[in-house]
Design a protein around this motif. Structure first.
Motif, PDB file in Angstrom:
ATOM      1  N   MET A   1       0.962  -1.129  -0.035  1.00  0.00           N
ATOM      2  CA  MET A   1      -0.060   0.099   0.023  1.00  0.00           C
ATOM      3  C   MET A   1       0.904   1.252  -0.088  1.00  0.00           C
ATOM      4  O   MET A   1       1.831   1.479   0.865  1.00  0.00           O
ATOM      5  N   GLU A   2       0.477   1.978  -1.156  1.00  0.00           N
ATOM      6  CA  GLU A   2       1.563   3.479  -1.095  1.00  0.00           C
ATOM      7  C   GLU A   2       1.061   4.419  -0.127  1.00  0.00           C
ATOM      8  O   GLU A   2      -0.294   4.632   0.321  1.00  0.00           O
ATOM      9  N   VAL A   3       2.132   5.144   0.560  1.00  0.00           N
ATOM     10  CA  VAL A   3       1.824   6.192   1.450  1.00  0.00           C
ATOM     11  C   VAL A   3       2.666   7.242   1.031  1.00  0.00           C
ATOM     12  O   VAL A   3       3.648   7.160   0.313  1.00  0.00           O
ATOM     13  N   LYS A  14       8.232  15.598  -0.027  1.00  0.00           N
ATOM     14  CA  LYS A  14       7.272  14.420  -0.142  1.00  0.00           C
ATOM     15  C   LYS A  14       7.717  13.360  -0.633  1.00  0.00           C
ATOM     16  O   LYS A  14       8.576  13.611  -1.753  1.00  0.00           O
ATOM     17  N   ILE A  15       7.687  12.175   0.085  1.00  0.00           N
ATOM     18  CA  ILE A  15       8.298  11.211  -0.801  1.00  0.00           C
ATOM     19  C   ILE A  15       7.185   9.743  -0.938  1.00  0.00           C
ATOM     20  O   ILE A  15       6.524   9.637   0.383  1.00  0.00           O
ATOM     21  N   TYR A  16       7.069   9.218  -1.893  1.00  0.00           N
ATOM     22  CA  TYR A  16       6.007   8.155  -1.858  1.00  0.00           C
ATOM     23  C   TYR A  16       6.874   6.792  -1.233  1.00  0.00           C
ATOM     24  O   TYR A  16       8.005   6.399  -1.394  1.00  0.00           O
ATOM     25  N   GLN A  17       6.239   6.034  -0.375  1.00  0.00           N
ATOM     26  CA  GLN A  17       6.845   4.688   0.108  1.00  0.00           C
ATOM     27  C   GLN A  17       5.547   3.861   0.184  1.00  0.00           C
ATOM     28  O   GLN A  17       4.417   3.815  -0.179  1.00  0.00           O
ATOM     29  N   ASP A  18       6.251   2.442   0.348  1.00  0.00           N
ATOM     30  CA  ASP A  18       5.364   1.384   0.495  1.00  0.00           C
ATOM     31  C   ASP A  18       5.863   0.556   1.676  1.00  0.00           C
ATOM     32  O   ASP A  18       7.019   0.004   1.738  1.00  0.00           O
ATOM     33  N   GLY A  50      16.675   3.185  -4.856  1.00  0.00           N
ATOM     34  CA  GLY A  50      15.324   2.731  -4.241  1.00  0.00           C
ATOM     35  C   GLY A  50      14.348   4.083  -4.849  1.00  0.00           C
ATOM     36  O   GLY A  50      14.113   4.134  -5.893  1.00  0.00           O
ATOM     37  N   ASN A  51      13.500   4.497  -3.782  1.00  0.00           N
ATOM     38  CA  ASN A  51      12.519   5.331  -4.107  1.00  0.00           C
ATOM     39  C   ASN A  51      13.065   6.938  -4.136  1.00  0.00           C
ATOM     40  O   ASN A  51      12.133   7.716  -3.906  1.00  0.00           O
ATOM     41  N   VAL A  80       9.786   7.861  -9.138  1.00  0.00           N
ATOM     42  CA  VAL A  80       9.204   8.707 -10.223  1.00  0.00           C
ATOM     43  C   VAL A  80       8.066   9.548  -9.672  1.00  0.00           C
ATOM     44  O   VAL A  80       8.097  10.826  -9.910  1.00  0.00           O
ATOM     45  N   LYS A  81       7.265   9.129  -8.974  1.00  0.00           N
ATOM     46  CA  LYS A  81       6.013   9.781  -8.176  1.00  0.00           C
ATOM     47  C   LYS A  81       6.663  10.848  -7.532  1.00  0.00           C
ATOM     48  O   LYS A  81       6.136  11.919  -7.087  1.00  0.00           O
TER      49      LYS A  81
END
Length: 243
Positions: A1-3, A14-18, A50-51, A80-81
């Motif tokens: 689940m992405e947060v 901001k950084i997208y993580q899972d 990584g992200n 990328v997001k």
């Protein structure tokens, strides 16, 4: 689940993580802070990206272009997001590819290579995570230390810097690999979770084709004080003020 989380300490980033993947931690931030960036630093590449926490952090230190290389598609997509949500697409470019032989994709050399690599050797019987993505991020399944340092050397221009965060028990391996591929160790810093605990990370930087000798061992970096809060040195990394 992405947060979506803050890039530690920076509300505007901001950084997208899972949670199911290997999320970035303080070692990435420390590496971004530690690496040498000066007026001659024009081309930068981050391996095992990584992200994309390190490329994002580096935009706080430089206006030059930054490339990140990440083999795992899910982590790459999150990166990328993260680049898009922070409006950093003009400065950061991410590549979803194996870093082995990545130097062949460029017709120029880099001034700075960074890497927060898998820390642990992999062999049959290794105590690995059941999650494949986390295993790849933590263990040398797809790439090992020797291959990483070789690639860094191939990517670097003479006089360019290679900065890496790793574990203290791999320090001798790191020295051997640096010497093997003409990267002369120049700066070393030991990181301790608390002043009465053993060192659990190191930061090391070398220069491609640098003169032998002259290694500087910086003062130890302590993460938490007796009050279990970040020390002043760590607050500098996160650009925060003491409470």
């Amino acid at each position: 689940m992405e947060v979506i989380n803050e890039l530690l300490g920076y509300e505007k980033y901001k950084i997208y993580q899972d949670p199911d993947l290997f999320n970035f931690s303080i070692d990435s931030m420390l590496l971004g802070y530690f690496a040498t960036i000066n007026k001659k630093t024009k081309r930068i590449i981050d391996l095992c990206s990584g992200n994309a926490p390190i490329p994002l952090y580096l935009t706080l230190r430089t206006k030059e272009s930054i490339i990140g290389v990440e083999i795992q598609k899910k982590s790459y997509d999150l990166g990328v997001k993260s680049v898009i949500i922070n409006n950093k697409g003009d400065q950061i470019s991410l590549i979803n590819d194996n870093l082995i032989n990545i130097h062949q994709k460029f017709d120029y050399k880099f001034d700075l290579v960074l890497c927060n690599p898998p820390f642990f050797k992999y062999q049959e019987g290794s105590n690995i995570n059941k999650n494949e993505e986390k295993t790849i991020a933590r263990h040398e399944v797809l790439v090992n230390l020797d291959q990483i340092v070789l690639e860094a050397s191939m990517l670097l221009d003479n006089g360019g810097y290679f900065a890496m965060v790793h574990r203290p028990d791999r320090l001798l391996d790191i020295f051997e690999a640096f010497k093997k591929y003409r990267i002369e160790p120049k700066r070393l810093q030991f990181i301790y979770p608390k002043k009465d605990k053993e060192c659990n990370h190191i930061l090391i930087e070398g220069i491609k084709g640098g003169q032998s000798g002259g290694l500087r061992v910086l003062k130890p970096l302590i993460v938490y004080g007796d009050d279990n809060k970040w020390t002043p040195d760590i607050l500098k990394v996160y650009n925060l003020k003491e409470e």
